[in-house]
Design an enzyme around this catalytic site. Structure first.
Site, PDB file in Angstrom:
ATOM      1  N   SER A 128       0.826  -1.210   0.000  1.00  0.00           N
ATOM      2  CA  SER A 128       0.000   0.000   0.000  1.00  0.00           C
ATOM      3  C   SER A 128       0.855   1.252   0.000  1.00  0.00           C
ATOM      4  O   SER A 128       1.944   1.278   0.572  1.00  0.00           O
ATOM      5  CB  SER A 128      -0.893   0.022   1.244  1.00  0.00           C
ATOM      6  OG  SER A 128      -1.576   1.253   1.288  1.00  0.00           O
ATOM      7  N   LYS A 182      -4.740  -6.447   2.914  1.00  0.00           N
ATOM      8  CA  LYS A 182      -4.622  -5.306   1.983  1.00  0.00           C
ATOM      9  C   LYS A 182      -6.008  -4.932   1.433  1.00  0.00           C
ATOM     10  O   LYS A 182      -6.337  -3.747   1.291  1.00  0.00           O
ATOM     11  CB  LYS A 182      -3.660  -5.650   0.833  1.00  0.00           C
ATOM     12  CG  LYS A 182      -3.627  -4.611  -0.289  1.00  0.00           C
ATOM     13  CD  LYS A 182      -3.094  -3.289   0.201  1.00  0.00           C
ATOM     14  CE  LYS A 182      -3.025  -2.115  -0.719  1.00  0.00           C
ATOM     15  NZ  LYS A 182      -3.506  -2.067  -2.028  1.00  0.00           N
ATOM     16  N   HIS A 185      -7.785  -3.065   4.097  1.00  0.00           N
ATOM     17  CA  HIS A 185      -7.175  -1.724   4.124  1.00  0.00           C
ATOM     18  C   HIS A 185      -7.856  -0.833   3.080  1.00  0.00           C
ATOM     19  O   HIS A 185      -8.268   0.294   3.355  1.00  0.00           O
ATOM     20  CB  HIS A 185      -5.669  -1.829   3.845  1.00  0.00           C
ATOM     21  CG  HIS A 185      -5.023  -0.538   3.446  1.00  0.00           C
ATOM     22  ND1 HIS A 185      -5.176   0.012   2.188  1.00  0.00           N
ATOM     23  CD2 HIS A 185      -4.256   0.331   4.138  1.00  0.00           C
ATOM     24  CE1 HIS A 185      -4.525   1.161   2.127  1.00  0.00           C
ATOM     25  NE2 HIS A 185      -3.963   1.376   3.305  1.00  0.00           N
ATOM     26  N   ASN A 186      -8.007  -1.362   1.868  1.00  0.00           N
ATOM     27  CA  ASN A 186      -8.620  -0.566   0.806  1.00  0.00           C
ATOM     28  C   ASN A 186     -10.095  -0.294   1.089  1.00  0.00           C
ATOM     29  O   ASN A 186     -10.599   0.787   0.782  1.00  0.00           O
ATOM     30  CB  ASN A 186      -8.484  -1.282  -0.542  1.00  0.00           C
ATOM     31  CG  ASN A 186      -7.076  -1.202  -1.090  1.00  0.00           C
ATOM     32  OD1 ASN A 186      -6.132  -1.007  -0.344  1.00  0.00           O
ATOM     33  ND2 ASN A 186      -6.921  -1.352  -2.379  1.00  0.00           N
ATOM     34  N   GLU A 189     -10.193   2.453   3.396  1.00  0.00           N
ATOM     35  CA  GLU A 189      -9.827   3.654   2.616  1.00  0.00           C
ATOM     36  C   GLU A 189     -11.056   4.222   1.878  1.00  0.00           C
ATOM     37  O   GLU A 189     -11.309   5.432   1.916  1.00  0.00           O
ATOM     38  CB  GLU A 189      -8.729   3.235   1.634  1.00  0.00           C
ATOM     39  CG  GLU A 189      -8.263   4.271   0.648  1.00  0.00           C
ATOM     40  CD  GLU A 189      -7.287   3.634  -0.359  1.00  0.00           C
ATOM     41  OE1 GLU A 189      -6.332   2.948   0.046  1.00  0.00           O
ATOM     42  OE2 GLU A 189      -7.503   3.813  -1.564  1.00  0.00           O
TER      43      GLU A 189
HETATM   44  P1  NBP Z   1      -1.213  -2.336 -13.829  1.00  0.00           P
HETATM   45  O1  NBP Z   1      -2.141  -2.945 -12.847  1.00  0.00           O
HETATM   46  O2  NBP Z   1      -1.699  -1.264 -14.713  1.00  0.00           O
HETATM   47  O3  NBP Z   1      -0.634  -3.531 -14.744  1.00  0.00           O
HETATM   48  C1  NBP Z   1       0.249  -3.261 -15.811  1.00  0.00           C
HETATM   49  C2  NBP Z   1       1.400  -4.242 -15.822  1.00  0.00           C
HETATM   50  O4  NBP Z   1       0.934  -5.593 -15.973  1.00  0.00           O
HETATM   51  C3  NBP Z   1       2.309  -3.974 -17.014  1.00  0.00           C
HETATM   52  O5  NBP Z   1       3.636  -4.243 -16.625  1.00  0.00           O
HETATM   53  C4  NBP Z   1       1.802  -4.998 -18.030  1.00  0.00           C
HETATM   54  O6  NBP Z   1       2.707  -5.312 -19.041  1.00  0.00           O
HETATM   55  C5  NBP Z   1       1.585  -6.167 -17.116  1.00  0.00           C
HETATM   56  N1  NBP Z   1       0.801  -7.259 -17.708  1.00  0.00           N
HETATM   57  C6  NBP Z   1      -0.480  -7.303 -18.111  1.00  0.00           C
HETATM   58 BR1  NBP Z   1      -1.635  -5.873 -18.123  1.00  0.00          BR
HETATM   59  N2  NBP Z   1      -0.862  -8.490 -18.573  1.00  0.00           N
HETATM   60  C7  NBP Z   1       0.243  -9.255 -18.459  1.00  0.00           C
HETATM   61  C8  NBP Z   1       0.510 -10.599 -18.762  1.00  0.00           C
HETATM   62  N3  NBP Z   1      -0.451 -11.395 -19.257  1.00  0.00           N
HETATM   63  N4  NBP Z   1       1.762 -11.081 -18.533  1.00  0.00           N
HETATM   64  C9  NBP Z   1       2.726 -10.283 -18.046  1.00  0.00           C
HETATM   65  N5  NBP Z   1       2.530  -8.979 -17.723  1.00  0.00           N
HETATM   66  C10 NBP Z   1       1.302  -8.480 -17.916  1.00  0.00           C
HETATM   67  O7  NBP Z   1       0.139  -1.833 -13.105  1.00  0.00           O
HETATM   68  P2  NBP Z   1       0.340  -1.022 -11.730  1.00  0.00           P
HETATM   69  O8  NBP Z   1      -0.608   0.118 -11.626  1.00  0.00           O
HETATM   70  O9  NBP Z   1       1.791  -0.785 -11.670  1.00  0.00           O
HETATM   71  O10 NBP Z   1      -0.067  -2.082 -10.612  1.00  0.00           O
HETATM   72  C11 NBP Z   1       0.584  -3.342 -10.459  1.00  0.00           C
HETATM   73  C12 NBP Z   1      -0.144  -4.098  -9.358  1.00  0.00           C
HETATM   74  O11 NBP Z   1      -0.053  -3.344  -8.129  1.00  0.00           O
HETATM   75  C13 NBP Z   1      -1.642  -4.272  -9.625  1.00  0.00           C
HETATM   76  O12 NBP Z   1      -2.077  -5.497  -9.085  1.00  0.00           O
HETATM   77  C14 NBP Z   1      -2.269  -3.135  -8.854  1.00  0.00           C
HETATM   78  O13 NBP Z   1      -3.615  -3.389  -8.501  1.00  0.00           O
HETATM   79  C15 NBP Z   1      -1.366  -3.065  -7.628  1.00  0.00           C
HETATM   80  N6  NBP Z   1      -1.351  -1.764  -6.947  1.00  0.00           N
HETATM   81  C16 NBP Z   1      -1.388  -0.617  -7.630  1.00  0.00           C
HETATM   82  C17 NBP Z   1      -1.362   0.601  -6.947  1.00  0.00           C
HETATM   83  C18 NBP Z   1      -1.355   1.894  -7.702  1.00  0.00           C
HETATM   84  O14 NBP Z   1      -1.417   2.950  -7.025  1.00  0.00           O
HETATM   85  N7  NBP Z   1      -1.270   1.892  -9.031  1.00  0.00           N
HETATM   86  C19 NBP Z   1      -1.290   0.611  -5.557  1.00  0.00           C
HETATM   87  C20 NBP Z   1      -1.216  -0.588  -4.871  1.00  0.00           C
HETATM   88  C21 NBP Z   1      -1.247  -1.777  -5.581  1.00  0.00           C
HETATM   89  P3  NBP Z   1       2.717  -4.440 -20.399  1.00  0.00           P
HETATM   90  O15 NBP Z   1       3.505  -3.210 -20.083  1.00  0.00           O
HETATM   91  O16 NBP Z   1       3.411  -5.333 -21.379  1.00  0.00           O
HETATM   92  O17 NBP Z   1       1.295  -4.148 -20.764  1.00  0.00           O
END
Ligand code: NBP
Length: 465
Positions: A128, A182, A185-186, A189
């Site tokens: 988080s 987690k 937590h959300n 939130e």
């Molecule tokens: P995203 O949730 O937007 O996911 C994008 C990533 O997943 C890219 O690297 C993409 O590769 C990859 N991907 C996908 Br889509 N399909 C795939 C597959 N079949 N095989 C391999 N890679 C694949 O990214 P994020 O916002 O960085 O979040 C990552 C995780 O962390 C998520 O579970 C999210 O819920 C969690 N999270 C996010 C936040 C936040 O504030 N954003 C906070 C806390 C937790 P590509 O580049 O080739 O499309």
């Protein structure tokens, strides 16, 4: 060639920042992203850090020391299963995969079991703090076997947020427990954000506060018992101007909120486990209502509200603050009650005190209140509900009149305050030794012969009504 210590797969905002954070703490990394451009971009930003890029999973796995420690930061859902199924044939028993995304805890339970059968360690880890937390220090909630946790413990401890000398990462429990915590937590939130939004709505419409005044009120609140990240960032929001028009940005933002699903999962889990979380549910439903913008725009001309009431004076602000604090207490109490039940149901032996402890740094719901929650569980680890702890009982007893008065005022003004109202109903239901559910049991027996129990006799009864 020397092998790298940690692998990271998925280099969107979270994965990229987590990789930089890990490297900043002296670990060597090999990184991979499905589309190579994100790998190139990270390498360009890596500035002398020990990070090497891999352009296939084979290359990534080959670059890592054994046992391999690989962190997945891909989109929750199918992408995680897809990445695991392609990784597994390349790994050996004793290697570890950590899923640091927002996976559903039931998926994590399933994946843990499947990988453990193959001798591969699995950690389902809630992270988080958003983008900034990932880079500078998030709160980290690892779930899995203790042996799996030990393999990554030194890394997680170093990269986590710190409160004083304490790191905001702690072993949560087996299989899906980290992702469950987690998720809750959300859920909390969502509830706190909605409660804050309702307080803003009341201050704006009942007292007529300007954005500048709103900034001062939230800043003041953040210096007292309401101190917390969400209150602090809300204060900031009121000062931001749109560069083009010079107007306050908050007034230009469409009132239609998105959601990614963890709030909904919290409600689903609460229904499955039989734990009421009405304030979290109200927050999720209000986001859904907010997204029905066109229907609301039409209904505003059809459905009449009350006449505009007289404005309240600035003194009313204090009552709104106390109502908000009461609502926030009820929201945390609901989330912690849900974790208590899940812990018993799944045999996770969660330490709620430690969980409150790691929520204090890095994460979105960090707040002063968590110190009181830690003390409450310190006093009684078996607490059925936080609001029965002395500190919270006192606050709610003291503030309930203001909570009622603020809700009454909002309702009289025709302002929708579902989270505040649900928090009060939660308080009133929980403190009611007698609820009107005797009548519901009679109705159920009347139309469906569902039977009922009596207060004056043992046994199960049915009546020909
Ligand atoms: P995203 O949730 O937007 O996911 C994008 C990533 O997943 C890219 O690297 C993409 O590769 C990859 N991907 C996908 Br889509 N399909 C795939 C597959 N079949 N095989 C391999 N890679 C694949 O990214 P994020 O916002 O960085 O979040 C990552 C995780 O962390 C998520 O579970 C999210 O819920 C969690 N999270 C996010 C936040 C936040 O504030 N954003 C906070 C806390 C937790 P590509 O580049 O080739 O499309």
């Amino acid at each position: 060639m020397a092998k790298q210590q940690i692998g990271v797969i998925g280099l969107a905002v979270m994965g990229k920042n987590l990789a930089l954070n890990i490297a900043d703490h002296g670990f060597s990394l090999a990184v991979y992203n499905r589309s190579g451009i994100k790998t190139d971009n990270l390498l360009k930003e890596s500035d002398g850090r020990d990070i090497i890029g891999a352009y296939s999973l084979e290359e990534l796995v080959d670059a890592l020391e054994v046992p391999r420690r690989i962190i997945l930061m891909v989109k929750a859902g199918e992408a995680v299963d897809d990445a695991i199924s392609r990784l597994v044939p390349l790994l050996s028993p004793g290697d570890l995969i950590m899923d640091g995304g927002n996976s559903h805890y039931l998926d994590t339970i399933r994946r843990s079991k499947m990988l453990e059968e193959k001798g591969i360690y699995y950690l389902g880890t809630g992270i988080s703090g958003g983008e900034e937390g990932a880079l500078k220090g998030p709160a980290i909630m690892p779930g899995g076997s203790l042996s799996a946790y030990r393999l990554l413990e030194p890394v997680l401890d170093k990269i986590s947020a710190k409160v004083g000398n304490e790191g905001c990462s702690t072993y949560i429990g087996p299989d899906g427990s980290g992702h469950f915590v987690k998720m809750v937590h959300n859920g909390i939130e969502y509830a706190v954000m909605q409660l804050i939004a309702e307080a803003y709505f009341i201050l704006k419409n009942v007292i007529g506060l300007s954005n500048e005044e709103m900034h001062e009120v939230f800043k003041d609140w953040n210096e007292g018992e309401l101190n917390g990240y969400l209150v602090a960032l809300t204060a900031d929001i009121f000062t931001k101007r749109d560069e083009a028009s010079g107007r306050h940005l908050v007034d230009l933002i469409l009132d239609s909120a998105g959601q990614k699903g963890t709030g909904k999962w919290t409600i689903q889990a609460s229904l499955d486990l039989g734990v009421p979380v009405p304030t979290i549910a109200a927050a999720v439903y209000e986001r859904v209502m907010s997204s029905m913008k066109e229907e609301r725009m039409q209904a505003q001309f059809l459905l009449k509200g009350p006449a505009k009431p007289d404005n309240k004076s600035r003194d009313f602000t204090e009552a709104v603050g106390r109502a908000l604090y009461s609502g926030i207490i009820c929201a945390y109490a609901q989330g912690f009650a849900l974790m208590t039940k899940a812990s018993a149901e799944y045999g996770w032996s969660l330490s709620l005190k430690d969980i409150a402890g790691i929520f204090r740094g890095g994460c979105i719901i960090r707040a002063q209140l968590l110190n009181h929650i830690m003390s409450a569980y310190d006093r009684n680890n078996e607490l059925a509900n936080l609001i029965t702890d002395g500190y919270f009982t006192n606050v709610l007893t003291q503030y309930q009149a203001e909570l009622r008065m603020v809700i009454k005022t909002a309702i009289s003004a025709g302002l929708s305050v579902p989270a505040l109202s649900s928090a009060l109903s939660y308080y009133d239901s929980y403190r009611s030794g007698v609820l009107p559910t005797n009548l519901i049991q009679a109705q159920r027996d009347y139309f469906g012969a569902h039977t009922y129990r009596r207060i004056d006799k043992e046994g199960i009864f049915h009546t020909q009504w």
